[in-house]
Design an enzyme around this catalytic site. Structure first.
Site, PDB file in Angstrom:
ATOM      1  N   HIS A  33       1.158  -5.875  12.049  1.00  0.00           N
ATOM      2  CA  HIS A  33       1.600  -5.350  10.754  1.00  0.00           C
ATOM      3  C   HIS A  33       1.315  -6.344   9.636  1.00  0.00           C
ATOM      4  CE1 HIS A  33       4.811  -4.132   7.682  1.00  0.00           C
ATOM      5  NE2 HIS A  33       3.882  -3.205   7.675  1.00  0.00           N
ATOM      6  N   HIS A  34       0.586  -5.879   8.639  1.00  0.00           N
ATOM      7  CA  HIS A  34       0.308  -6.680   7.441  1.00  0.00           C
ATOM      8  C   HIS A  34       0.830  -5.940   6.220  1.00  0.00           C
ATOM      9  CE1 HIS A  34      -3.538  -8.628   9.409  1.00  0.00           C
ATOM     10  NE2 HIS A  34      -2.421  -9.083   9.940  1.00  0.00           N
ATOM     11  N   GLU A  36       9.713   8.255   6.512  1.00  0.00           N
ATOM     12  CA  GLU A  36      10.625   7.234   5.983  1.00  0.00           C
ATOM     13  C   GLU A  36      11.522   7.762   4.845  1.00  0.00           C
ATOM     14  OE1 GLU A  36       7.712   4.280   4.868  1.00  0.00           O
ATOM     15  OE2 GLU A  36       7.454   5.126   2.876  1.00  0.00           O
TER      16      GLU A  36
HETATM   17  C1  NOJ Z   1       6.047   1.190   3.424  1.00  0.00           C
HETATM   18  C2  NOJ Z   1       5.484   1.781   4.656  1.00  0.00           C
HETATM   19  O1  NOJ Z   1       5.169   3.139   4.451  1.00  0.00           O
HETATM   20  C3  NOJ Z   1       6.512   1.621   5.748  1.00  0.00           C
HETATM   21  O2  NOJ Z   1       6.075   2.271   6.912  1.00  0.00           O
HETATM   22  C4  NOJ Z   1       6.758   0.149   5.983  1.00  0.00           C
HETATM   23  O3  NOJ Z   1       7.787   0.005   6.922  1.00  0.00           O
HETATM   24  C5  NOJ Z   1       7.175  -0.546   4.694  1.00  0.00           C
HETATM   25  N1  NOJ Z   1       6.281  -0.217   3.638  1.00  0.00           N
HETATM   26  C6  NOJ Z   1       7.190  -2.044   4.848  1.00  0.00           C
HETATM   27  O4  NOJ Z   1       5.884  -2.525   4.972  1.00  0.00           O
HETATM   28 CA    CA Z   2       5.118   4.445   2.149  1.00  0.00          CA
END
Ligand code: NOJ
Ligand code: CA
Length: 712
Positions: free
Chosen positions: A420-421, A515
């Site tokens: 993850h970046h 999300e």
């Molecule tokens: C937004 C991304 O859509 C989400 O999946 C991620 O957890 C957060 N940014 C943090 O990078």
């Molecule tokens: Ca997002």
């Protein structure tokens, strides 16, 4: 003989008079190109003052009325009129190519092409060639600026490609935001589109809606029941296109995303090509999803073998942060998104060695190949306090996350770790870090990365969807390919089919993802969200939507947020939403039931992620959709269906199965009294035998859905 449209009938005899149904234009030189099956045709002409225009017909009825095309430049006269046609060429193609991974193995690329070579009659004699490709299911056209003495470099201040509609269609649209596609779709008549008053988006960390425009793909239904979708293909070294809406005149014109630093929209050295402007035209909504025109308009694979990436399902240390169960940062004093307990006395850091091992165990025991870990690297404490530039390095783990040990354990259990970046929308810094960051991944045997671009772009004056960022996202794909890395970008530039050329572009966000259900202050995604997304955003390419929430209300973490679908709807999404990576996004505790894995998880274990064939069985935009996909290798079929807030019965006819073969169909569906809000988790599992032609009726609850594994 086919019926000849009256307007064009006149044309044959009075070539100087070009009449479309809305506007009269005096024209010369009309050239026509038909689709291979003759259902669609495009006419190109010049007015007597040398302006370029086109018109699109479906079954001899105008779909796009007379529409002009021109360019405005900084410090140069517009390229607009005084054109003459130097020559035209035509060509045809009918080829089949194979996708390394995808919705289907083989793709047919079948079209007729017309190229119109235009030159100014004035002294500057500037040239532009317009390429039209006409498919049985739509049209693509692009502008080629060939090498020429009087045009060396341009700053485009406006591309004016018009799309004049022939009626007040029903439209599913999101605003033409220069920074984000994370908006809910609104369904209105075209004349009622108002993107500007949708300005206030408290849940977005960046949003810039300049005028009444929509983002693409934008999908429409005409009064006659024809489905149209407007988008672009092969967006390379150019700005993303929004479509400026003229509600009164029922017309749209391309409005490129700008750059305040550039003082224009896109800067280009001649020669160059613009992206393709695409118009999908279909008689059935589901055919929009089956169309491969946008992919076909992209160049073939430029990076060779991508077998380092295998399509997979994955779990993650992720949803926990969004619902406030855990945190990205080490101290755990910043619970995600205003969870009620923003200051915690005990660390609830999600990415710990033990937690990662717990997820690895779950994955390996349940046929899940991948694990995403967010919050593994230092910098999140600063990020959550609003700092963004240079706070992450992508090589330094937090002290409670033993990176090497997690990698060792994952390998032992046959689980792949996804990197993850979170670049925090600081592309200059990320470009400097890429070599080291991808090198680190390579050293540790990691082949895919989820990137993120949360916040306003640094430097100021650039936007997520402008040329500057288009070039950044492209550079990431190129650098990643060199290092055998596949990319799943969040807060990305929209997909335009570049996965054909760069098949390491595996998936992206670019929509209101799952999300939002965890924290959006507007109640999250409504039950009809994905039934709309399937016919809009999904037409552009794979979506990392992250389905699979089983604890739909997660009240122990958030009282005011929930997923607005049933559990069975979440299962349906594994087939409805296409992506070569599909997350089972819930926290592992929510997949367990009295120490045992939830029975419905078996569907997620079984469902395919890489397909031989895809068939959309039924669907109406924003209402419902049912898709059947056949898995590569096994030949098993999976069927997924979802509905909006209305309950419905879906009759599946298994006419796609192999003759003479008996299959075991396991149906995971809504329980009798299921309801997205009142009773979202009630489900039933039934087993039936099916053969080719069998039918099965399935009742979907309000906000419900189903998934069926059809295995030999
Ligand atoms: C937004 C991304 O859509 C989400 O999946 C991620 O957890 C957060 N940014 C943090 O990078
Ligand atoms: Ca997002």
């Amino acid at each position: 003989m086919k019926k000849v449209n009256t307007c064009f009938y006149l044309l044959l005899f009075v070539p100087a008079l070009f009449i479309a149904c809305k506007q009269k234009q005096n024209t010369t030189n009309i050239t026509t190109v038909n689709s291979p099956d003759n259902t669609i045709d495009v006419k190109f002409a010049l007015t007597t003052s040398g302006e370029a225009l086109y018109l699109v017909q479906h079954k001899n009825k105008a779909v796009i009325d007379t529409s002009f095309m021109s360019f405005d430049f900084k410090d140069l006269p517009s390229l607009k009129d005084n054109f003459e046609i130097i020559k035209t060429t035509t060509a045809s193609a009918d080829e089949t190519w194979k996708m390394p991974w995808g919705e289907q193995l083989e793709v047919r690329d079948h079209y007729n092409e017309l190229v119109v070579y235009l030159q100014e009659t004035t002294e500057t004699k500037r040239q532009v060639n317009i390429h039209f490709k006409v498919y049985d299911d739509g049209v693509g056209f692009r502008y080629e600026f060939p090498e020429q003495p009087n045009l060396i470099e341009v700053i485009i201040t406006d591309e004016n490609t018009a799309f004049n509609l022939v009626g007040d269609h029903k439209v599913w649209w999101i605003p033409g935001d220069w920074d984000s596609y994370e908006h809910l779709y609104t369904e209105t008549k075209f004349s009622k589109i108002d993107a500007v008053s949708k300005q206030n988006h408290p849940n977005l960390s960046s949003s810039y809606i300049v005028e009444n425009a929509v983002n693409t793909p934008v999908t429409m239904k005409t009064n006659e029941g024809l489905y149209l979708s407007f988008h672009e293909a092969d967006l390379t070294n150019y700005s993303g296109m929004t479509l400026k809406v003229d509600p009164e005149n029922l017309s749209m014109v391309s409005e490129l995303v700008g750059s305040e630093r550039l003082g224009g929209k896109a800067k280009l050295a001649v020669p160059f090509n613009t992206p393709w402007r695409t118009i999908q035209i279909e008689e059935k909504a589901g055919d929009l999803i089956e169309s491969k025109m946008i992919l076909n308009l992209n160049e073939p694979n430029a990076i060779g073998d991508v077998s380092y990436f295998t399509p997979m399902k994955y779990v993650g240390i992720w949803w926990g942060m969004h619902i406030g169960e855990s945190t990205w940062d080490l101290e755990g004093n910043k619970a995600a998104n205003n969870a009620s307990d923003a200051k915690l006395s005990v660390s609830r850091h999600g990415a710990t060695t033990d937690n990662a091992k717990k997820y690895i165990d779950f994955a390996s025991q349940n046929g899940i190949k991948g694990l995403l870990v967010e919050g593994w690297n230092t910098g999140w404490d600063k990020w959550l306090n609003g700092n963004r530039e240079g706070i992450f390095d992508f090589i330094t783990p937090y002290s409670d996350y033993d990176f090497k040990e997690v990698m060792r354990y994952a390998k032992e259990k046959g689980v792949e770790v996804i990197m993850h970046h979170e670049t925090s929308a600081a592309p200059v810094t990320y470009e400097k870090q890429m070599e080291e960051a991808y090198g680190f991944m390579k050293e540790n045997g990691i082949n895919s990365v989820k990137t993120g671009y949360v916040g306003k772009i640094i430097p100021k004056g650039e936007y997520h969807h402008g040329q500057y960022m288009v070039n950044h996202y492209h550079k990431v794909l190129e650098e990643a390919a060199k290092n055998k890395v596949a990319v799943n970008a969040h807060e990305p530039i929209k997909a335009t089919g570049k996965r054909r050329t760069y098949p390491n572009a595996i998936a992206r966000e670019g929509l209101r993802g799952q999300e939002f259900n965890a924290w959006a202050s507007d109640g999250g995604n409504p039950p009809n969200h994905l039934a709309t997304v399937a016919f809009t955003r999904m037409l552009s390419g794979p979506i990392d939507f992250t389905p699979g929430v089983f604890n739909v209300k997660f009240d122990e973490f958030k009282k005011n947020n929930q997923v607005n679908t049933t559990l069975a709807h979440q299962l349906g999404l594994y087939v409805v939403i296409y992506s070569p990576i599909q997350m089972a996004c819930d926290i592992v505790e929510h997949y367990m039931d009295n120490g045992k894995v939830h029975p419905a998880f078996q569907f997620i274990t079984d469902v395919g992620v890489d397909w031989q064939k895809t068939k959309v069985l039924e669907g109406e935009i924003g209402d419902y959709v049912t898709i059947a996909r056949q898995e590569r290798e096994t030949g098993n079929w999976f069927v997924g269906g979802i509905t909006n807030e209305d309950s419905r019965t879906s009759t599946i006819t298994f006419d796609f199965l192999e003759e003479g073969q008996t299959y075991k169909a396991i149906v995971y569906k809504d329980g009798e009294n299921a309801h997205w809000n009142d009773n979202p988790q009630e489900y039933t599992i039934e087993e039936v035998e099916v053969t080719k032609g069998s039918t099965v009726d399935i009742k979907l609850a309000p906000g419900g859905g189903f998934g069926i594994s059809v295995m030999k």
